[in-house]
Design an enzyme around this catalytic site. Structure first.
Site, PDB file in Angstrom:
ATOM      1  N   GLY A 222      -5.393  17.134 -64.326  1.00  0.00           N
ATOM      2  CA  GLY A 222      -6.493  17.048 -65.448  1.00  0.00           C
ATOM      3  C   GLY A 222      -7.656  16.389 -65.175  1.00  0.00           C
ATOM      4  CG  PHE A 223     -12.064  15.068 -67.386  1.00  0.00           C
ATOM      5  CD1 PHE A 223     -12.914  14.925 -66.410  1.00  0.00           C
ATOM      6  CD2 PHE A 223     -12.112  14.488 -68.771  1.00  0.00           C
ATOM      7  CE1 PHE A 223     -13.965  14.067 -66.400  1.00  0.00           C
ATOM      8  CE2 PHE A 223     -13.569  13.964 -68.809  1.00  0.00           C
ATOM      9  CZ  PHE A 223     -14.386  13.571 -67.680  1.00  0.00           C
TER      10      PHE A 223
ATOM     11  CB  ALA B  34       1.104  15.570 -68.327  1.00  0.00           C
ATOM     12  CB  SER B  35      -0.551  14.766 -73.245  1.00  0.00           C
ATOM     13  OG  SER B  35      -0.008  14.930 -74.580  1.00  0.00           O
TER      14      SER B  35
ATOM     15  CG  ASP C 174       6.027  22.454 -68.278  1.00  0.00           C
ATOM     16  OD1 ASP C 174       6.120  21.883 -69.443  1.00  0.00           O
ATOM     17  OD2 ASP C 174       5.560  23.334 -67.870  1.00  0.00           O
TER      18      ASP C 174
ATOM     19  CE  LYS D  90      -2.627  11.455 -76.267  1.00  0.00           C
ATOM     20  NZ  LYS D  90      -2.142  11.673 -74.946  1.00  0.00           N
TER      21      LYS D  90
ATOM     22  CB  SER E 267     -14.008  15.586 -73.552  1.00  0.00           C
ATOM     23  OG  SER E 267     -13.520  15.379 -72.150  1.00  0.00           O
TER      24      SER E 267
ATOM     25  CE1 TYR F  39      -4.662  15.626 -77.546  1.00  0.00           C
ATOM     26  CE2 TYR F  39      -6.372  14.385 -78.911  1.00  0.00           C
ATOM     27  CZ  TYR F  39      -5.628  14.557 -77.723  1.00  0.00           C
ATOM     28  OH  TYR F  39      -6.002  13.746 -76.867  1.00  0.00           O
TER      29      TYR F  39
HETATM   30  P1  NDP Z   1      -6.791  17.864 -69.333  1.00  0.00           P
HETATM   31  O1  NDP Z   1      -6.686  19.092 -70.270  1.00  0.00           O
HETATM   32  O2  NDP Z   1      -7.762  17.988 -67.970  1.00  0.00           O
HETATM   33  O3  NDP Z   1      -5.623  17.503 -68.727  1.00  0.00           O
HETATM   34  C1  NDP Z   1      -4.163  17.702 -69.447  1.00  0.00           C
HETATM   35  C2  NDP Z   1      -3.390  17.585 -68.246  1.00  0.00           C
HETATM   36  O4  NDP Z   1      -1.742  17.555 -68.989  1.00  0.00           O
HETATM   37  C3  NDP Z   1      -3.285  18.787 -67.105  1.00  0.00           C
HETATM   38  O5  NDP Z   1      -2.913  18.234 -65.955  1.00  0.00           O
HETATM   39  C4  NDP Z   1      -2.242  19.618 -67.726  1.00  0.00           C
HETATM   40  O6  NDP Z   1      -1.766  20.415 -66.794  1.00  0.00           O
HETATM   41  C5  NDP Z   1      -1.133  18.474 -68.345  1.00  0.00           C
HETATM   42  N1  NDP Z   1      -0.270  19.254 -69.179  1.00  0.00           N
HETATM   43  C6  NDP Z   1      -0.657  20.010 -70.292  1.00  0.00           C
HETATM   44  N2  NDP Z   1       0.665  20.406 -70.893  1.00  0.00           N
HETATM   45  C7  NDP Z   1       1.459  19.976 -69.741  1.00  0.00           C
HETATM   46  C8  NDP Z   1       2.934  20.420 -69.647  1.00  0.00           C
HETATM   47  N3  NDP Z   1       3.641  21.059 -70.753  1.00  0.00           N
HETATM   48  N4  NDP Z   1       3.684  20.010 -68.545  1.00  0.00           N
HETATM   49  C9  NDP Z   1       3.131  19.252 -67.790  1.00  0.00           C
HETATM   50  N5  NDP Z   1       1.706  18.986 -67.837  1.00  0.00           N
HETATM   51  C10 NDP Z   1       1.074  19.388 -68.829  1.00  0.00           C
HETATM   52  O7  NDP Z   1      -7.162  16.742 -70.473  1.00  0.00           O
HETATM   53  P2  NDP Z   1      -7.655  15.201 -70.175  1.00  0.00           P
HETATM   54  O8  NDP Z   1      -7.802  14.834 -68.801  1.00  0.00           O
HETATM   55  O9  NDP Z   1      -8.927  15.213 -70.910  1.00  0.00           O
HETATM   56  O10 NDP Z   1      -6.607  14.394 -70.953  1.00  0.00           O
HETATM   57  C11 NDP Z   1      -5.674  13.779 -70.190  1.00  0.00           C
HETATM   58  C12 NDP Z   1      -5.043  12.871 -71.307  1.00  0.00           C
HETATM   59  O11 NDP Z   1      -5.868  11.922 -71.832  1.00  0.00           O
HETATM   60  C13 NDP Z   1      -4.087  13.484 -72.364  1.00  0.00           C
HETATM   61  O12 NDP Z   1      -2.887  12.690 -72.596  1.00  0.00           O
HETATM   62  C14 NDP Z   1      -5.332  13.291 -73.565  1.00  0.00           C
HETATM   63  O13 NDP Z   1      -4.378  13.548 -74.825  1.00  0.00           O
HETATM   64  C15 NDP Z   1      -5.689  12.016 -73.409  1.00  0.00           C
HETATM   65  N6  NDP Z   1      -6.980  11.711 -73.714  1.00  0.00           N
HETATM   66  C16 NDP Z   1      -8.133  12.623 -73.459  1.00  0.00           C
HETATM   67  C17 NDP Z   1      -9.414  12.333 -74.164  1.00  0.00           C
HETATM   68  C18 NDP Z   1     -10.719  13.056 -73.722  1.00  0.00           C
HETATM   69  O14 NDP Z   1     -11.616  13.184 -74.648  1.00  0.00           O
HETATM   70  N7  NDP Z   1     -10.521  13.882 -72.810  1.00  0.00           N
HETATM   71  C19 NDP Z   1      -9.394  11.399 -75.234  1.00  0.00           C
HETATM   72  C20 NDP Z   1      -8.434  10.442 -75.319  1.00  0.00           C
HETATM   73  C21 NDP Z   1      -7.024  10.666 -75.083  1.00  0.00           C
HETATM   74  P3  NDP Z   1      -2.332  21.869 -66.429  1.00  0.00           P
HETATM   75  O15 NDP Z   1      -3.531  21.635 -65.430  1.00  0.00           O
HETATM   76  O16 NDP Z   1      -1.323  22.633 -65.749  1.00  0.00           O
HETATM   77  O17 NDP Z   1      -2.711  22.687 -67.545  1.00  0.00           O
END
Ligand code: NDP
Length: 340
Positions: free
Chosen positions: A13-14, A83-84, A62, A161, A201, A157
């Site tokens: 994730g980001f 992860a979420s 997962d 959370k 985002s 969403y």
């Molecule tokens: P990303 O979408 O970039 O990252 C989400 C991550 O969660 C990815 O690695 C994704 O894996 C993983 N994921 C999603 N579903 C599953 C699953 N079923 N099993 C395992 N892994 C899973 O989002 P962000 O980096 O922006 O968000 C990361 C966290 O920060 C989240 O919890 C989000 O709610 C929270 N957050 C984000 C904000 C924002 O503005 N960006 C603000 C506040 C909170 P895959 O690469 O395989 O899809």
């Protein structure tokens, strides 16, 4: 320097990639979870361009399945649970977000407790704080506030959370007292993306740079730089504050236009399609007829967000990068990667 191993869930994730870099730079071993092994090489390549990845390893798991979590948690000192699912548009069935958020958090917590981990930091969100309250409210939101799930207009969403953070805190109180637990609750995350796997985002900023929006919705929300979010996670992992901390990772609140203007100022012609004028609320309502993401913001149009991060700054001993830097830094990184 520490040699402890930290499990970072959703390392593709980001935000999690920045967290992994922050931990590696401080000497931690990082075990990142990916949903499929195929993603690990891309993450390693990205992180290698920004730091030393000798202490980076991967595990496959997962959130929707028990498989892999026990192995992933073996011998870890701490967990950053990022992860979420985070989509811009809300699904028809809220359970698409709630199940992985809540059940997944509990899976990771159970595995961490069983493996004897000492520390757990959950990535929650400001949406677990600010939703479902009266629009007339003038007091700033703080770490003490919770989203009111019975209030109006709580998105799927925000529900996912809020329920995930509640479930984690309930689990720790009942079964996980050996674990030092905190949550980091970020606002909308800006700052540089590291590769083309950019998250929601940055997707919004891509759409702005491509000229998708004719103007700026009168929308005000909490914002933060991803580098500070990563730092806040590491500080929460290391803090001597008691277990149970809730850290509001925000630099402040901003109107949508406040996010656009510093990008325009720094990028000039490279951001010429970026909106810079306010868009009348009526226009958004029209766009929302076709765009589900626009539909979710209608109830918040014109409502100023007030949020106060004083307690977090004091507890973690950190200051936050302002939107004047975090917004253009995100836009610049997107252009550099050729994503616009
Ligand atoms: P990303 O979408 O970039 O990252 C989400 C991550 O969660 C990815 O690695 C994704 O894996 C993983 N994921 C999603 N579903 C599953 C699953 N079923 N099993 C395992 N892994 C899973 O989002 P962000 O980096 O922006 O968000 C990361 C966290 O920060 C989240 O919890 C989000 O709610 C929270 N957050 C984000 C904000 C924002 O503005 N960006 C603000 C506040 C909170 P895959 O690469 O395989 O899809």
């Amino acid at each position: 320097m520490t040699t402890s191993t930290i499990l970072v869930t959703g390392v593709s994730g980001f935000i999690a990639k920045h967290c992994a870099l922050e931990l590696l730079a401080k000497g931690y071993r990082v075990r990142g979870t990916v949903r499929s092994a195929a993603k690990a090489d891309a993450v390693r390549k990205t992180l290698a361009a920004h730091g030393d990845v000798a202490k980076l390893e991967f595990a496959v798991a997962d959130l929707l399945s028990d498989d892999g979590w026990a192995d992933a948690a073996t011998n870890v000192h701490g967990v950053l649970h990022l992860a979420s699912p985070f989509p811009l548009a809300q699904p028809k069935d809220a359970d698409e977000l709630i199940r992985p958020a809540v059940d997944g958090t509990l899976r990771v917590l159970r595995a961490a407790t069983a493996a004897g981990a000492k520390r757990f930091v959950q990535t929650s969100s400001s949406v677990a704080i600010v939703h479902g309250h009266a629009h007339a409210r003038t007091a700033p939101f703080t770490e003490a506030d919770w989203t009111n799930l019975d209030g109006p207009h709580v998105t799927a969403y925000a529900r996912s959370k809020t329920l995930a953070e509640r479930a984690a805190r309930d689990f720790v109180a009942a079964e996980g007292r050996s674990l030092h637990f905190s949550s980091v609750n970020p606002g909308f995350v800006l700052g540089p993306v590291l590769d083309a796997d950019i998250g929601s985002s940055a997707d919004l900023i891509v759409s702005c740079l491509r000229g998708k929006y004719p103007g700026c919705p009168r929308l005000s929300f909490a914002v933060v730089d991803v580098r500070d979010v990563a730092k806040a996670h590491r500080l929460a992992l290391e803090t001597s504050e008691p277990s149970g901390g809730r850290y509001l990772a925000v630099s402040g609140a901003a109107w949508f236009k406040d996010m656009m203007l510093p990008i325009k100022a720094r990028l000039g012609d490279r951001a010429k399609k970026l909106p810079s004028r306010d868009l009348p609320n009526l226009a958004i309502k029209f766009i929302a007829l076709f765009d589900p993401a626009a539909r979710t913001i209608i109830p918040d149009l014109g409502v100023e967000m007030r949020i106060d991060n004083t307690a977090t700054r004091k507890a973690l001993g950190m200051e936050f990068i302002g939107i004047e830097e975090s917004a253009p830094a995100m836009a610049e990184s997107l252009l550099r990667l050729g994503l616009v």
